[in-house]
Design a protein around this motif. Structure first.
Motif, short mmCIF file in Angstrom:
data_model
loop_
_atom_site.label_atom_id
_atom_site.label_comp_id
_atom_site.label_asym_id
_atom_site.label_seq_id
_atom_site.Cartn_x
_atom_site.Cartn_y
_atom_site.Cartn_z
N SER A 1 -14.11 -1.80 13.44
CA SER A 1 -15.38 -2.57 12.93
C SER A 1 -16.09 -1.49 12.38
CB SER A 1 -16.10 -3.50 13.73
OG SER A 1 -15.03 -4.54 14.40
N PRO A 2 -16.70 -1.43 10.84
CA PRO A 2 -17.65 -0.64 10.37
C PRO A 2 -19.06 -0.77 11.52
CG PRO A 2 -16.80 -1.98 8.78
CD PRO A 2 -16.19 -2.35 10.36
N ARG A 3 -19.79 0.45 11.03
CA ARG A 3 -20.94 0.48 11.92
C ARG A 3 -21.95 -0.69 11.84
NH1 ARG A 3 -23.14 4.86 14.52
NH2 ARG A 3 -21.50 6.19 13.59
N ASP A 4 -22.05 -1.07 10.74
CA ASP A 4 -22.87 -2.04 10.18
C ASP A 4 -21.54 -3.30 9.81
OD1 ASP A 4 -25.35 -0.82 10.26
OD2 ASP A 4 -24.91 -0.10 8.31
N VAL B 1 0.41 -5.44 9.38
CA VAL B 1 -0.30 -6.61 8.45
C VAL B 1 -1.59 -6.79 8.78
CG1 VAL B 1 -0.36 -8.65 7.14
CG2 VAL B 1 1.90 -7.47 7.38
N SER B 2 -2.69 -6.53 8.27
CA SER B 2 -4.01 -6.69 8.63
C SER B 2 -4.66 -8.13 8.24
CB SER B 2 -4.91 -5.58 8.41
OG SER B 2 -4.40 -4.52 9.45
N TRP B 3 -4.86 -8.81 9.02
CA TRP B 3 -5.32 -10.21 8.21
C TRP B 3 -6.76 -10.79 8.78
CZ3 TRP B 3 -4.50 -11.87 3.63
CH2 TRP B 3 -4.55 -13.33 2.92
N LEU B 4 -7.61 -11.10 8.07
CA LEU B 4 -9.27 -11.30 8.52
C LEU B 4 -9.55 -12.77 8.15
CD1 LEU B 4 -10.89 -7.99 8.23
CD2 LEU B 4 -10.18 -9.31 10.42
N HIS B 5 -10.12 -13.64 8.87
CA HIS B 5 -10.89 -14.75 8.75
C HIS B 5 -12.30 -14.37 8.64
CE1 HIS B 5 -7.76 -18.29 9.08
NE2 HIS B 5 -7.32 -17.37 8.17
N ASP B 6 -12.91 -13.52 9.52
CA ASP B 6 -14.16 -13.24 9.51
C ASP B 6 -14.07 -11.79 9.89
OD1 ASP B 6 -15.77 -15.78 9.51
OD2 ASP B 6 -14.28 -16.27 10.89
N GLY B 7 -15.11 -11.09 9.57
CA GLY B 7 -15.43 -9.66 9.92
C GLY B 7 -14.91 -8.60 8.77
N GLU B 8 -14.73 -7.24 9.09
CA GLU B 8 -14.21 -6.42 8.36
C GLU B 8 -13.52 -5.42 9.30
OE1 GLU B 8 -17.64 -6.33 8.69
OE2 GLU B 8 -18.10 -7.85 7.09
N VAL B 9 -12.56 -4.76 8.97
CA VAL B 9 -11.86 -3.60 9.52
C VAL B 9 -11.80 -2.33 8.63
CG1 VAL B 9 -9.68 -2.87 10.66
CG2 VAL B 9 -10.59 -5.06 11.15
N LEU B 10 -12.14 -1.22 9.09
CA LEU B 10 -12.10 -0.16 8.36
C LEU B 10 -10.79 0.77 8.67
CD1 LEU B 10 -13.66 1.92 6.58
CD2 LEU B 10 -14.65 2.87 8.60
N HIS B 11 -9.93 0.94 7.91
CA HIS B 11 -8.53 1.45 7.89
C HIS B 11 -8.74 2.98 7.50
CE1 HIS B 11 -4.23 2.02 7.55
NE2 HIS B 11 -4.40 2.78 6.72
N ARG B 12 -8.21 4.00 8.47
CA ARG B 12 -8.09 5.26 8.09
C ARG B 12 -6.47 5.52 8.40
NH1 ARG B 12 -13.49 7.78 8.10
NH2 ARG B 12 -14.84 6.40 9.31
N ASP B 13 -5.98 6.33 7.63
CA ASP B 13 -4.40 6.74 8.10
C ASP B 13 -4.18 8.25 7.76
OD1 ASP B 13 -3.47 6.91 5.39
OD2 ASP B 13 -3.23 4.81 5.37
N SER B 14 -3.02 8.88 8.12
CA SER B 14 -2.75 10.18 7.74
C SER B 14 -2.36 10.50 6.65
CB SER B 14 -1.59 10.66 8.98
OG SER B 14 -0.24 9.63 8.71
N LEU B 15 -2.18 9.45 5.60
CA LEU B 15 -1.95 9.87 4.15
C LEU B 15 -3.39 10.18 3.60
CD1 LEU B 15 0.46 6.93 3.30
CD2 LEU B 15 0.91 8.96 3.93
N GLY B 16 -4.39 9.86 4.36
CA GLY B 16 -5.86 9.97 3.79
C GLY B 16 -6.25 8.76 3.21
N SER B 17 -5.69 7.55 3.36
CA SER B 17 -6.39 6.13 2.83
C SER B 17 -7.54 5.71 3.75
CB SER B 17 -5.25 5.14 3.15
OG SER B 17 -3.99 5.51 2.68
N LEU B 18 -8.57 5.35 2.98
CA LEU B 18 -9.69 5.01 3.57
C LEU B 18 -10.01 3.56 3.14
CD1 LEU B 18 -12.29 5.09 5.48
CD2 LEU B 18 -13.49 6.59 3.57
N ALA B 19 -9.99 2.58 3.50
CA ALA B 19 -10.15 1.31 3.06
C ALA B 19 -10.76 0.31 4.06
CB ALA B 19 -8.81 0.55 2.58
N THR B 20 -11.64 -0.67 3.42
CA THR B 20 -12.31 -1.73 4.31
C THR B 20 -11.79 -3.22 3.95
OG1 THR B 20 -14.46 -0.39 4.48
CG2 THR B 20 -14.36 -3.01 4.97
#
Length: 319
Positions: free
Chosen positions: A124-127, A84-103
């Motif tokens: 963290s994304p580049r920007d 479970v990824s949970w943020l209050h500040d910032g962004e996390v770029l997720h990639r997985d072996s299913l081909g998922s790509l989500a910020t």
């Protein structure tokens, strides 16, 4: 998220769930995650290893990463759990072996069910935003579902609850009539709460659940106990409501669930049931089998640490 400890200890997940309410305050230990992220590991903890099916809790930030790469966690495997990824500040770029790509952004749910096997990376994304602040949590899967097919869910809109001076987002499970769309496999709940300074509140609870509160920011009294950011208060079972009092503008996570009755063991990024299962999973990851491949991450995948010489043994909740 990964456990990046190169010499992970064997975690015998369990601990007696109290028959009645308790107040057990725990602090985390500092662990480096990736290149520049320092986290406070709150579960598993010496006094308490699980809260319901919640078996792993890292709290990080708020960190100023304006001139830093931020979170950089290379591809690594998981089995037998949900992340479970949970943020209050910032962004996390997720990639997985299913081909998922989500910020994943603040107050959005990134829920990955590893099931029988998956691998993923987080960065963290580049920007990226100046601040990074959040929590990473694992949920142990029960035996009946731990070999399910892996999935990834990204829920940007989650149900909310509110009262005077209080706002809540239901991450998983249900609270006060609001139910998260995230899939669960055992009765549990996770709620993000914000309170304005001076706010008293009483949260409705399930008496059959055990609960804990993680302070994310500010200062809040939980059932009369001051809980500071980066600490977690275990509350036991048998409660129908939980009194809160915000000393300052505050935010916290409420975690709960039915006590997890199965014997499990947790080693590195695996939640299993036997020594043989863990050793086989490590061997398959090392040799590029079973866990698939994460495409798009700029860097090598994580190497698995060595398994201890002595056999790993699963344990139940009672030590």
């Amino acid at each position: 998220m990964s456990n990046l400890d190169p010499k992970p200890v064997t975690t015998l997940c369990g601990g007696d769930a109290s028959a009645g309410p308790v107040r057990e305050l725990m602090t985390g230990r500092s662990v480096r995650l990736g290149e520049s992220t320092q986290v406070r590991r709150l579960l598993p903890n010496l006094p308490r290893r699980m809260v319901g099916a919640w078996c792993f809790v890292d709290h990080y930030g708020p960190d100023d990463i304006a001139d830093e790469p931020g979170m950089q966690v290379p591809p690594h495997p998981h089995l037998g759990l949900q992340t479970v990824s949970w943020l209050h500040d910032g962004e996390v770029l997720h990639r997985d072996s299913l081909g998922s790509l989500a910020t994943v952004r603040p107050r959005e749910l990134g829920l990955m069910t590893s099931g029988r096997a998956i691998s993923h990376s987080e960065e963290s994304p580049r920007d990226h935003a100046r601040l990074l602040h959040g929590a990473q949590l694992w949920v142990a899967l029960p035996d009946a579902h731990r070999h399910t097919a892996p999935t990834f869910e990204h829920h940007a809109d989650l149900p909310e609850i509110s009262a005077t001076g209080l706002h809540g987002t239901v991450i998983l499970g249900s609270m006060d009539g609001a139910t998260s769309p995230g899939r669960t496999f055992t009765p549990l709940v996770g709620v993000d709460l914000t309170l304005t300074e001076g706010t008293p509140a009483a949260l409705p609870l399930e008496p059959d659940f055990e609960y804990a509160v993680l302070a994310m920011a500010g200062g809040v009294d939980v059932d009369g106990v001051r809980v500071e950011p980066g600490s977690i208060l275990y509350l036991g079972c048998g409660r129908r409501q939980l009194p809160l009092l915000a000393r300052t503008d505050s935010s916290l996570l409420l975690l709960g669930g039915e006590p997890f009755g199965e014997e499990i063991l947790m080693w590195w990024n695996f939640v299993g049931r036997s020594d043989e299962e863990i050793r086989q999973a490590r061997e398959e990851w090392t040799n590029g089998r079973r866990f698939g491949e994460v495409h798009g991450y700029d860097g090598a995948r994580l190497a698995a640490p060595e398994v201890p010489q002595l056999p790993l043994k699963a344990r139940g909740r009672v030590r």
